[in-house]
Design an enzyme around this catalytic site. Structure first.
Site, short mmCIF file in Angstrom:
data_model
loop_
_atom_site.label_atom_id
_atom_site.label_comp_id
_atom_site.label_asym_id
_atom_site.label_seq_id
_atom_site.Cartn_x
_atom_site.Cartn_y
_atom_site.Cartn_z
N HIS A 1 0.83 -1.21 0.00
CA HIS A 1 0.00 0.00 0.00
C HIS A 1 0.87 1.27 0.00
O HIS A 1 0.75 2.12 -0.89
CB HIS A 1 -0.91 -0.02 1.23
CG HIS A 1 -1.80 1.18 1.36
ND1 HIS A 1 -3.10 1.20 0.91
CD2 HIS A 1 -1.57 2.42 1.86
CE1 HIS A 1 -3.63 2.39 1.13
NE2 HIS A 1 -2.71 3.16 1.72
N GLU A 2 1.74 1.36 0.99
CA GLU A 2 2.59 2.56 1.08
C GLU A 2 3.53 2.62 -0.12
O GLU A 2 3.85 3.70 -0.62
CB GLU A 2 3.38 2.59 2.39
CG GLU A 2 2.53 2.50 3.67
CD GLU A 2 1.44 3.55 3.81
OE1 GLU A 2 1.57 4.63 3.20
OE2 GLU A 2 0.43 3.27 4.49
N HIS B 1 1.79 4.38 -2.86
CA HIS B 1 1.90 5.84 -2.68
C HIS B 1 3.28 6.32 -3.12
O HIS B 1 3.42 7.35 -3.79
CB HIS B 1 1.74 6.21 -1.20
CG HIS B 1 0.33 6.20 -0.69
ND1 HIS B 1 -0.66 6.96 -1.26
CD2 HIS B 1 -0.25 5.58 0.37
CE1 HIS B 1 -1.80 6.78 -0.58
NE2 HIS B 1 -1.57 5.94 0.42
N GLU C 1 -4.76 7.53 -3.01
CA GLU C 1 -5.22 6.26 -2.44
C GLU C 1 -5.58 5.27 -3.55
O GLU C 1 -5.51 4.06 -3.35
CB GLU C 1 -6.41 6.48 -1.51
CG GLU C 1 -6.08 7.24 -0.23
CD GLU C 1 -5.04 6.55 0.64
OE1 GLU C 1 -4.90 5.32 0.56
OE2 GLU C 1 -4.33 7.27 1.38
#
Lengths: 498, 498
Positions: free
Chosen positions: B264-265, B268, B294
């Site tokens: 997830h990160e 980003h 997101e």
């Protein structure tokens, strides 16, 4: 409170905050920032430096400092010291054109990264143009700042040791040369008979890291107020007395390297943590001078950290950590090994006795660079010549020679002498301390808190409130006196290797 | 170049640098700074915020922005976007009294630390007064900023999603409620028959850390431009496109937690690394909107990271890392386990399907807080009631309830919806992407570079040059459309658990 001083404080708040931001960027650059970040981040640092200079060099501050010159009687001791430090800093900066100052900040930030790579790859040529520009800039800046009777080197030195001139240092280093060079030779002859190869077996980094963390806490580096990270070259920095940061570096083929680094940087850190709450985050919220700082780090590293009393309670723990590597090695053998004196190439790994000769070499070389009597291109050769002259050995590579230290890459000329002065101050403090307390008994009882308390009470709490000689006068009853150092080394080495 | 724009750029340099400094302090505060530092460092951050505001809100910038309003025709697309973002930011800030803004920065910096401790100790009461002040301040600020027709929540939302109003979100979440709540229930009934206890055995932190580091690189997070650290709650930040930082957190009793956090990160991070060199370090040098951000992180985490094609080449490596824990677990069993949908308490640990209900709950609660229809003291109870209503389960502790997220402590109200909008955008992008490339084939060939290239070309490189709907129109041929999301989830879950 004096009205002008009150106003001054309000102008100082952003100045201090911007210094904090620059400190944090430097810390981050050395410990964590990704490699590709450097160029763009240097621009950020350059712009922040501009903002800092604009915030500090504003006419309102100049005006207030001028008014305060005539109002000294209405100021407290602390306020007077703050005004003194500000005047000094203001006078230093106001004569340097802002764009030159900013360019220099960007240059050193880049140079620090180029240096790290050059050292890694033993490639002085890639670092040389940066160093050349740094030397030229520092000479130019010193020229702007020079006062009557000062040499360029005096100017640079005054940033770190305002109580010392080039002449004082020549005198000091003359004593070092006369008194210590013969002792170094005497000890070097005994070196071959002192076993220390067990210190250079295989010591896994994770075990070193855990032991060093314990050691930092043991000597009094408070985890609540401190951070320990890794970098190419150990150093200490801080944002204030409750945010103090040290780094270490682990070599798996050396036991003493990280241990003495963490005690050394821990000593710096304990100093910063000990500065009084009402001084931290003010212009007098740092260590008194660089030498006073180094006196604390080297006091911890050598006077405490290489003593029998220090290791008596700790050595069993070290043996527990490395049962195979230290099997059958007695405390006495360990102590003789960690104090073994012999000419070596790397300053930070040098024993307590030869250390000063490493500094002597750097002192002589940087004086020549600043005087324009040695050019950067010839530095590697000059470095080797000096090592041959004073230590009788010559590095094969620049990595083990002129590229080993980060200081010049950071633009710090006039800094190295502080290590030697600091070492000597440590011995002077030791003599005074021993009149007041039984140091060996404290160390053997793992009572490092008593040591920290003594140093905190006499040195740390005051920050820059007093100068180096003033602090020494208060604590030891006399100004700087190198004779304690010579006596200490002579006694210690003759006792250990009788 | 337009003369006024050129002047503007010069004024922006310190502004951008000060933003960088604030970012670095926040990063440091969350990842490294010692606990006792917080109070004094908050003062530094407060003072820096002041400097930032003074640098940005200077009349010269206002003047230039005013002049540029009449000169749009002479500006490039990029310049126009920069002026647009600056006008927005300027109008936001100029209506908030500086001392209030600064107090808010200091408040949230303290609150972040109080929150972390409160969460650790399951002590909402200690955090409550901070949260109360944060809510009151955000309401007051929104009041200053409100334009005709806007609700207070609209104002807060516009910081993250300028293309969406409260009304749009009500419509969006109505679809979620109508279409997904039945699907969630349907899947929850099957949950008991899906084994996943092997995911929650013992997974040592050091192995997790090494695997996650590999995984970050695997998906395209470039080590040269990035840093991975640890913090209580994983997050991403960056100084520019070559200094992008993500954090992770390791729970030794959970395999999926850190894995999906790093993906997830990492998503980003890949977005930030992909922003064009000529946009980074400008006011349009970040992700288009929070939801667009997101959309990327959740695209990586769920659409890629929980797919069969993604794990086909990776699962053997995971098994190699944990041979005992994953013995006898087939890829199919693993996939069904990491996609198992059932009501749970922690948002960041939630499965892809129930996740939106966690957001729905937060959306409804923060709307009530901002509307003044719910007071902070009653929040823990309201939280439990909503979880009972939408997910049929109730947390025993606030640690697993209202204290689990850091966003409100940071003052981020109006942020949570971005996660849901972003998830939906991800599905919309997937549909478009599949027309242009064989995604499954790429994933099976470990060709994550192709995915990054596609997203880089269509989304990442543009930074904030275009808004959310503008980007979607360009890439997918239509504006935001939640139907893709519903269809994607329905198809995926019916396929996996037929």
């Amino acid at each position: 409170m004096n009205e002008h001083f009150e106003k001054l404080q309000r102008y100082l708040e952003p100045v201090q905050a911007l210094q904090g931001a620059l400190t944090l960027f430097q810390w981050d650059n050395e410990t964590l920032a990704p490699p590709a970040a450097n160029e763009q981040s240097s621009r950020i640092v350059g712009a922040l430096t501009d903002v800092y200079l604009n915030a500090f060099l504003r006419p309102e501050i100049f005006q207030l400092l001028t008014e305060l010159k005539g109002e000294k009687d209405t100021l407290s001791e602390k306020e007077k010291a703050i005004v003194r430090e500000l005047n000094k800093e203001y006078e230093n900066l106001m004569v340097i054109p802002k764009e030159e100052y900013r360019a220099f900040q960007e240059l050193t930030m880049k140079a620090a990264v180029v240096w790290a790579k050059a050292r890694e790859e033993d490639d002085f040529a890639s670092f040389s143009p940066y160093l050349k520009e740094i030397v030229e800039t520092q000479k130019r800046f010193a020229g702007y700042r020079r006062k009557e009777g000062q040499s360029l080197y005096d100017v640079l030195l005054s940033d770190y040791e305002p109580d010392f001139t080039e002449k004082d240092l020549d005198d000091f280093f003359a004593i070092i040369r006369e008194e210590l060079v013969p002792l170094v030779k005497e000890m070097a002859e005994k070196a071959d008979s002192i076993p220390d190869s067990f210190l250079y077996g295989h010591y896994p980094a994770d075990k070193q890291s855990a032991f060093c963390e314990m050691l930092a806490e043991y000597i009094g580096f408070e985890k609540e107020k401190g951070v320990i990270a890794q970098s190419a070259h150990p150093f200490t920095t801080n944002l204030h007395n409750k945010d103090v940061r040290i780094t270490n570096h682990f070599y798996e083929n050396s036991l003493p390297s990280a241990i003495f680094s963490v005690i050394h940087e821990g000593g710096h850190g304990i100093y910063e943590m000990g500065i009084a709450d009402d001084l931290t985050m003010t212009p007098i919220g740092g260590g008194a001078t660089m030498a006073m700082h180094e006196s604390q780090s080297r006091f911890y590293e050598n006077i405490l950290g290489r003593s029998e009393a220090f290791w008596k309670p700790l050595y069993p723990k070290l043996q527990e950590t490395y049962p195979e590597q230290l099997a059958g090695i007695s405390l006495e053998t360990f102590l003789r090994a960690i104090n073994k004196s012999q000419p070596s190439l790397i300053r930070t790994e040098a024993d307590e006795l030869t250390y000063c000769l490493h500094i002597l070499i750097r002192y002589e070389l940087e004086k020549l660079l600043i005087a324009g009597e040695l050019c950067v291109e010839d530095l590697p050769k000059a470095w080797k010549d000096k090592y041959r002259e004073y230590l009788g050995i010559v590095p094969d590579t620049d990595r083990e020679g002129v590229l080993q230290d980060t200081h010049w890459a950071w633009g710090n000329f006039g800094y190295f002498p502080s290590y030697a002065i600091g070492s000597a101050i440590g011995a002077q403090l030791l003599a005074a301390m021993k009149k007041d307390m039984d140091l060996d008994a404290c160390l053997q009882a793992s009572n490092l808190a008593a040591v920290k308390e003594y140093l905190g009470k006499h040195i740390h709490q005051y920050g820059k409130l007093y100068g180096c000689n003033e602090l020494l006068q208060k604590t030891t009853g006399e100004k700087f006196n190198a004779r304690y150092y010579v006596a200490y080394l002579r006694e210690k080495y003759h006792r250990l290797y009788a």
